[in-house]
Design a protein around this motif. Structure first.
Motif, PDB file in Angstrom:
ATOM      1  N   ASP A  80      -9.526   4.792  -0.605  1.00  0.00           N
ATOM      2  CA  ASP A  80      -8.698   5.345   0.466  1.00  0.00           C
ATOM      3  C   ASP A  80      -7.562   6.223  -0.068  1.00  0.00           C
ATOM      4  O   ASP A  80      -6.594   6.499   0.637  1.00  0.00           O
ATOM      5  N   ASN A  81      -7.692   6.638  -1.346  1.00  0.00           N
ATOM      6  CA  ASN A  81      -6.716   7.556  -1.951  1.00  0.00           C
ATOM      7  C   ASN A  81      -5.289   7.050  -1.783  1.00  0.00           C
ATOM      8  O   ASN A  81      -4.417   7.719  -1.214  1.00  0.00           O
ATOM      9  N   SER A  82      -5.074   5.866  -2.277  1.00  0.00           N
ATOM     10  CA  SER A  82      -3.756   5.252  -2.204  1.00  0.00           C
ATOM     11  C   SER A  82      -3.498   4.491  -3.489  1.00  0.00           C
ATOM     12  O   SER A  82      -4.354   4.421  -4.387  1.00  0.00           O
ATOM     13  N   LYS A 113       0.846  -1.192   0.000  1.00  0.00           N
ATOM     14  CA  LYS A 113       0.000   0.000   0.000  1.00  0.00           C
ATOM     15  C   LYS A 113       0.883   1.245   0.000  1.00  0.00           C
ATOM     16  O   LYS A 113       1.764   1.400   0.831  1.00  0.00           O
ATOM     17  N   TYR A 114       0.629   2.133  -0.983  1.00  0.00           N
ATOM     18  CA  TYR A 114       1.392   3.381  -1.083  1.00  0.00           C
ATOM     19  C   TYR A 114       0.405   4.534  -0.950  1.00  0.00           C
ATOM     20  O   TYR A 114      -0.418   4.768  -1.832  1.00  0.00           O
ATOM     21  N   HIS A 115       0.476   5.242   0.189  1.00  0.00           N
ATOM     22  CA  HIS A 115      -0.469   6.326   0.447  1.00  0.00           C
ATOM     23  C   HIS A 115       0.008   7.618  -0.220  1.00  0.00           C
ATOM     24  O   HIS A 115       1.172   8.012  -0.087  1.00  0.00           O
TER      25      HIS A 115
END
Length: 273
Positions: free
Chosen positions: A88-90, A26-28
């Motif tokens: 989740d804007n990632s 996961k890359y936020h």
């Protein structure tokens, strides 16, 4: 030469050579990346290469080398092979792959360079602005083979996904790995070990040092930008200046060009006085 005649040869996904580990799945995105007031701007950068008459590398061999080196590069730049998660804007770093197209261009590369027309070269760039799943892709690349043997590599990446520094870091890394592959093949074929690898210099965006093993670019350009009143600055080919790609309405562009010409004349007068 009104329009480029392009035939898409392949449209596929290139995945990282090694799977992304769970802690990095996961890359936020940052708050700035998520700012909805920012324009939906993307980098339509194209790198142009003359036909290298000193090599016996076939199009099939070059295609294979570019794919393999791209796969290696994506192991380090794994978010580019992921998909945007709007919930989740990632970025889901799921190794789905980076879209990779190859195309045949029924023109000579010198004809395109002479025209210096941003809209004309748009077909050399992959387009992910349509509806559906394509809009969730992070990066796309299109390798264009010209009838003369020249090659143009067109790229597409939204600015919200990667800034200029990230983009050129990716491109120079991919080129360096591809160049190493080409160098190793040269040694296997028994050619001179005196041939040296070229590397990027210390410029911020060394666009003319992106060498995939077929020489440095003879030109670097952008396609037509999707926003107005914008300027993109790239290193010039001579190495001691910049190239400015500017978009604005026709009336403002005329004034801008007049001011630019006037400033150029003043500079020449000062040099001769």
């Amino acid at each position: 030469m009104a329009q480029l005649n392009i035939n898409i040869l392949s449209n596929e996904f290139v995945r990282p050579l090694s799977p992304t580990k769970d802690p990095f799945k996961k890359y936020h995105l940052s708050v700035l990346d998520l700012d909805q007031s920012m324009p939906n701007f993307f980098f339509p950068v194209i790198f142009y290469y003359d036909h290298d008459q000193t090599t016996s590398t076939t199009q099939l061999e070059l295609s294979s080398r570019l794919r393999e080196s791209l796969s290696q590069t994506l192991t380090m730049f794994y978010p580019f092979a992921g998909r945007l998660n709007r919930a989740d804007n990632s970025i889901d770093c799921n190794d789905t792959g980076l879209r990779y197209l190859e195309a045949k261009v029924d023109s000579k590369i010198t004809e395109v360079i002479k025209r210096n027309d941003a809209q004309m070269v748009d077909p050399l760039i992959p387009n992910l602005t349509g509806n559906g799943e394509e809009e969730d892709e992070i990066f796309a690349i299109q390798v264009n083979y010209f009838s003369c043997g020249g090659i143009a590599i067109g790229t597409y990446v939204p600015h919200k996904m990667a800034d200029g520094l990230s983009f050129f870091s990716f491109m120079t890394t991919w080129a360096a790995i591809s160049l190493q592959h080409a160098y190793n093949n040269t040694l296997k074929q028994g050619r001179s070990e005196d041939e040296k690898l070229s590397g990027a210099d210390s410029n911020l965006f060394p666009v003319y040092d992106v060498d995939f093993g077929m020489g440095k670019p003879v030109w670097t350009s952008i396609g037509s930008l999707n926003i107005k009143n914008c300027a993109v600055l790239l290193d010039s080919k001579c190495g001691d200046g910049i190239e400015a790609w500017v978009t604005m309405n026709q009336q403002d562009m005329a004034r801008f060009q007049l001011a630019f010409d006037y400033q150029s004349k003043l500079t020449c007068m000062n040099k001769t006085s």
